[in-house]
Design an enzyme around this catalytic site. Structure first.
Site, PDB file in Angstrom:
ATOM      1  N   GLU A 303      54.029  71.224  75.754  1.00 17.03           N
ATOM      2  CA  GLU A 303      54.038  69.756  75.627  1.00 17.03           C
ATOM      3  C   GLU A 303      54.974  69.289  74.524  1.00 17.03           C
ATOM      4  O   GLU A 303      55.681  68.291  74.676  1.00 17.03           O
ATOM      5  CB  GLU A 303      52.621  69.229  75.374  1.00 17.03           C
ATOM      6  CG  GLU A 303      51.625  69.497  76.503  1.00 17.03           C
ATOM      7  CD  GLU A 303      51.912  68.702  77.780  1.00 17.03           C
ATOM      8  OE1 GLU A 303      52.853  67.891  77.797  1.00 17.03           O
ATOM      9  OE2 GLU A 303      51.168  68.910  78.770  1.00 17.03           O
ATOM     10  N   ARG A 307      58.333  67.126  75.464  1.00 14.98           N
ATOM     11  CA  ARG A 307      58.305  65.725  75.012  1.00 14.98           C
ATOM     12  C   ARG A 307      59.094  65.519  73.722  1.00 14.98           C
ATOM     13  O   ARG A 307      59.903  64.591  73.627  1.00 14.98           O
ATOM     14  CB  ARG A 307      56.856  65.268  74.806  1.00 14.98           C
ATOM     15  CG  ARG A 307      56.029  65.365  76.069  1.00 14.98           C
ATOM     16  CD  ARG A 307      54.646  64.757  75.912  1.00 14.98           C
ATOM     17  NE  ARG A 307      53.736  65.244  76.954  1.00 14.98           N
ATOM     18  CZ  ARG A 307      52.726  64.553  77.455  1.00 14.98           C
ATOM     19  NH1 ARG A 307      52.459  63.341  77.012  1.00 14.98           N
ATOM     20  NH2 ARG A 307      51.943  65.066  78.381  1.00 14.98           N
ATOM     21  N   ASP A 436      53.675  73.987  88.665  1.00 15.22           N
ATOM     22  CA  ASP A 436      54.692  73.049  89.176  1.00 15.22           C
ATOM     23  C   ASP A 436      56.092  73.202  88.591  1.00 15.22           C
ATOM     24  O   ASP A 436      57.065  73.463  89.295  1.00 15.22           O
ATOM     25  CB  ASP A 436      54.183  71.603  88.996  1.00 15.22           C
ATOM     26  CG  ASP A 436      53.658  71.302  87.585  1.00 15.22           C
ATOM     27  OD1 ASP A 436      53.625  72.214  86.733  1.00 15.22           O
ATOM     28  OD2 ASP A 436      53.281  70.129  87.333  1.00 15.22           O
ATOM     29  N   GLU A 572      55.673  61.302  88.904  1.00 20.53           N
ATOM     30  CA  GLU A 572      56.356  62.205  89.856  1.00 20.53           C
ATOM     31  C   GLU A 572      56.885  61.519  91.113  1.00 20.53           C
ATOM     32  O   GLU A 572      57.998  61.827  91.572  1.00 20.53           O
ATOM     33  CB  GLU A 572      55.429  63.378  90.235  1.00 20.53           C
ATOM     34  CG  GLU A 572      55.195  64.373  89.108  1.00 20.53           C
ATOM     35  CD  GLU A 572      54.195  63.910  88.061  1.00 20.53           C
ATOM     36  OE1 GLU A 572      53.453  62.926  88.336  1.00 20.53           O
ATOM     37  OE2 GLU A 572      54.150  64.496  86.963  1.00 20.53           O
ATOM     38  N   THR A 661      61.618  68.256  82.462  1.00 21.99           N
ATOM     39  CA  THR A 661      60.434  67.863  83.223  1.00 21.99           C
ATOM     40  C   THR A 661      59.708  66.652  82.629  1.00 21.99           C
ATOM     41  O   THR A 661      58.743  66.158  83.208  1.00 21.99           O
ATOM     42  CB  THR A 661      59.469  69.062  83.392  1.00 21.99           C
ATOM     43  OG1 THR A 661      58.487  68.733  84.382  1.00 21.99           O
ATOM     44  CG2 THR A 661      58.795  69.435  82.092  1.00 21.99           C
TER      45      THR A 661
HETATM   46  C1  DMJ Z   1      54.635  65.257  82.167  1.00 21.01           C
HETATM   47  O1  DMJ Z   1      54.281  65.632  80.903  1.00 21.01           O
HETATM   48  C2  DMJ Z   1      55.609  66.207  82.769  1.00 21.01           C
HETATM   49  O2  DMJ Z   1      56.216  65.631  83.857  1.00 21.01           O
HETATM   50  C3  DMJ Z   1      54.972  67.490  83.183  1.00 21.01           C
HETATM   51  O3  DMJ Z   1      55.882  68.324  83.818  1.00 21.01           O
HETATM   52  C4  DMJ Z   1      53.837  67.215  84.093  1.00 21.01           C
HETATM   53  N1  DMJ Z   1      52.932  66.272  83.558  1.00 21.01           N
HETATM   54  C5  DMJ Z   1      53.407  65.070  82.966  1.00 21.01           C
HETATM   55  C6  DMJ Z   1      53.579  63.893  83.868  1.00 21.01           C
HETATM   56  O4  DMJ Z   1      52.694  63.772  84.867  1.00 21.01           O
END
Ligand code: DMJ
Length: 672
Positions: A303, A307, A436, A572, A661
């Site tokens: 995370e 982020r 994912d 998403e 992501t």
């Molecule tokens: C985000 O932190 C990122 O996209 C992660 O890959 C999946 N979860 C959240 C958004 O839903």
């Protein structure tokens, strides 16, 4: 001379005056120059002079004597003054050192003063130099002139040096202020860095160019609506949660996860892309002055990488502001202890203040998505810093996973053990939570590195084949293609909203030359994701849906279990809509996104500022607000909305950037 007459007769002494010629006087035949002879001779001459002659001579002697006395008096004064001056000088030379010693702390050091004077001639000295009069002056002045010129040159050089420094500062200010807002200009806070470091900074070549400044493409109504939504969300964060991780918009407070201003960092590049200059500047100040990573706090490696590290790196690339790179390096280094495990598969948690890492309390496993979705960020950090350790650590994970057994036609289990390095909980396969972004990052790393790393491509292609073979099904009644799950050979029609990243990723792969049927699959899957919104009462998707595999009267394709009917403002579907619109130009994707934005506004917007997650997407009259705005709503959802509504393909050109992501764009190393 004496004669014979004196011998014949009378004793009377008669003198005969004989005039002697010079020869006589000189004593011809003998030299006589005695003082007595000269005195006698002068007296005789004097006697022979007339009275008048003697008077004239005496007068002349008297006159000369008087003149002599007068001139003696005047010479005496002059001499006296010269003598006195010389004495004074001697005294002064002796006394000055005593004065210096007596007042050492008060008097300026003479040498220094002299030196200064030499280096910086008084301004008045320059004027005569410019005057032609001086040039025409006597030779001695003209000789001095070059010396003054030398001084002037010295001063001129010094002035020039000062001017150059000022210019350097100006250039730097200009460089900083040309930070482009797609047409606008930012003037960053100048007070955050000392001048010396600014100069040093200029000496270092900047590793990135800020985004090219272009004619801004006019912003349309829908984009304006996104800006308005962002501002509303930001207002809530600013008013009630500034500098904290997440806004709690209903209770007008905040929640902490890592205590690192997560929402603010996640939102930086969104503000940049949306052109929110003032908000960005304010947030930048917070990063400069208040963002401190030296904290005794456990953070989740994944995370905080996607982020914080991702957010800082992308903001650095967009703005060219080295502050963000410095912060990225700092957090990157602090996360490195996570890789010190027996298997080199990183632990999930790191204490960024203490430099220690550990798995969760209940297991020594990490999730597969977490350890394989930090690569884009650490690889980029290596490229920017020249420090290979970041890249080596994450590449090793990928190489290890590449050869690991336990996959099913390229599909990976959800857990991996940090001691043994083996997959655990075998037999369960999903493209949702815990797996994912493994698939997403296979493709994106391959793109990031210039499409050369074949193992990544192989793993990606094999995995998509695995999806097709094991996880795709069609629902009833609408025959929507969806991605289910496989548990020990049993198919489950369960699909997380998280899986909706897949249409976008497939489309991106197809755009980069991969199989055309990937695009076909993307088109069918994005339709499904849209239906996960459209078939729900609020028009918002739940966290998880179950698709109907058998037609039943009165039943839609989508079924929702009570435990899954929350919506966390996730991105998403909007993310995939963005890719689909970019690559097809089909306006329906924009229209679908527009519907979703309106429903967010209808059911999740909190009047006093911010948006909230909701508990029940099936109850429009009471969606049950959860009182939390996730950082990815600003970092991802609204950013993808804005990009979806844009017709400017250069607004984060997908041949130049690859999104991590968390929707933070990072440069493709060898752009297409
Ligand atoms: C985000 O932190 C990122 O996209 C992660 O890959 C999946 N979860 C959240 C958004 O839903």
């Amino acid at each position: 001379m004496y004669s014979g007459a004196a011998a014949a007769g009378s004793p009377r002494r008669d003198f005969i005056s004989v005039t002697l010629g010079p020869e006589e006087a000189a004593g011809v035949g003998g030299y006589n120059n005695s003082k007595a002879w000269r005195r006698r001779s002068c007296w005789r001459k004097w006697k022979q002079l007339s009275r008048l002659q003697r008077s004239v001579i005496l007068f002349l002697f008297a006159f000369l004597a008087v003149c002599g006395v007068i001139s003696y008096t005047s010479m005496g004064e002059t001499w006296k003054s010269i003598t006195n001056k010389s004495l004074d000088d001697q005294r002064t030379e002796q006394e000055i050192p005593r004065l210096k010693l007596a007042n050492p702390a008060v008097l300026p050091a003479p040498q220094k003063a002299d030196a200064n004077h030499g280096d910086y001639p008084e301004l008045s000295l320059q004027k005569p130099l410019k005057s032609p009069h001086v040039r025409r002056g006597p030779s001695n002045l003209q000789i001095k002139a070059p010396r003054r010129d030398t001084r002037l040159k010295t001063r001129h050089d010094t002035m020039r040096a000062v001017e150059e420094l000022v210019e350097v500062d100006k250039v730097e200010k200009t460089e900083k202020s040309i930070i482009s807002w797609r047409g606008a200009v930012i003037e960053p806070d100048q007070s955050t860095e000392p001048p010396s470091s600014k100069i040093m900074e200029l000496e270092k070549p900047s590793p990135v160019e800020p985004e090219e400044q272009k004619e801004p493409v006019p912003i349309n109504e829908r984009q304006l609506a996104v800006i308005e939504a962002f501002r509303h969300a930001w207002k809530g964060y600013k008013d009630f949660a500034w500098g904290h991780d997440e806004l709690k918009p209903l209770s007008k407070s905040y929640s902490e996860w890592f205590g690192l201003g997560l929402t603010l960092i996640d939102a930086l590049d969104t503000m940049w892309i949306l052109g929110l200059k003032e908000e960005f500047e304010e947030a930048r100040k917070w990063v400069a002055n208040d963002l401190v990573f030296d904290k005794n706090v456990d953070v989740n490696l994944f995370e905080s990488t996607i982020r914080i590290l991702g957010g800082l790196l992308s903001t650095y690339h967009l703005s060219g502001d080295s502050l963000f790179l410095e912060k990225a390096k700092d957090i990157g280094n602090r996360l490195m202890p996570a890789f010190k495990t027996p298997s080199k598969i990183p632990y999930s948690d790191v204490n960024i203040g203490r430099g220690t890492a550990h798995p969760p309390r209940w297991t020594s496993d990490s999730t597969v998505a977490e350890v394989t979705s930090i690569q884009l960020e650490f690889r980029e950090l290596s490229r920017l810093t020249g420090d290979e350790k970041f890249r080596k650590a994450v590449d090793e994970v990928m190489k290890h996973v590449h050869i690991l057994s336990g996959k099913n036609d390229g599909l990976v289990p959800m857990f991996i053990n940090t001691n043994s390095g083996q997959f655990t909980h075998l037999g369960v396969y999903t493209l949702g939570a815990r797996a994912d972004s493994y698939y997403e990052y296979l493709l994106k790393q391959w793109i990031q590195g210039g499409k050369k790393e074949n193992e990544l491509l192989e793993d990606y292609m094999r995995a998509i084949e695995g999806v097709k073979k094991h996880l795709l099904q069609r629902s009833e009644p609408k025959k929507l293609t969806f991605v289910g799950e496989l548990a020990h050979g049993h198919f489950s029609a369960k699909m997380d909203h998280l899986v909706c990243f897949l249409p976008g990723t497939l489309a991106l792969g197809a755009h980069n030359g991969l199989a055309a049927d990937h695009m076909k699959l993307a088109e069918t899957l994005i339709e499904t994701c849209y239906q996960m919104y459209a078939q729900v009462e609020t028009g918002l998707s739940p966290e998880i849906v179950h698709f109907n595999l058998h037609a039943q009267k009165g039943h839609k394709d989508v079924e929702i279990k009570p435990a899954d009917r929350h919506n966390l403002l996730r991105p998403e579907t909007v993310e995939s809509l963005f890719y689909m619109y970019r690559f097809t130009g089909d306006k329906k994707y924009q229209d679908w996104g527009w519907e979703i934005l309106q429903n967010f506004n209808r059911y999740t917007r909190v009047p006093t500022g911010g948006y909230t997650s909701i508990n029940n997407v099936q109850n429009p009259s009471n969606p049950e607000p959860r009182d939390k705005m996730e950082s990815f709503f600003l970092g991802e959802t609204l950013k993808y909305m804005f990009l979806l509504f844009s017709d400017d393909i250069d607004l984060i050109n997908l041949d130049k950037y690859v999104f991590n992501t968390e929707a933070h764009p990072l440069p493709i190393w060898v752009p297409a």
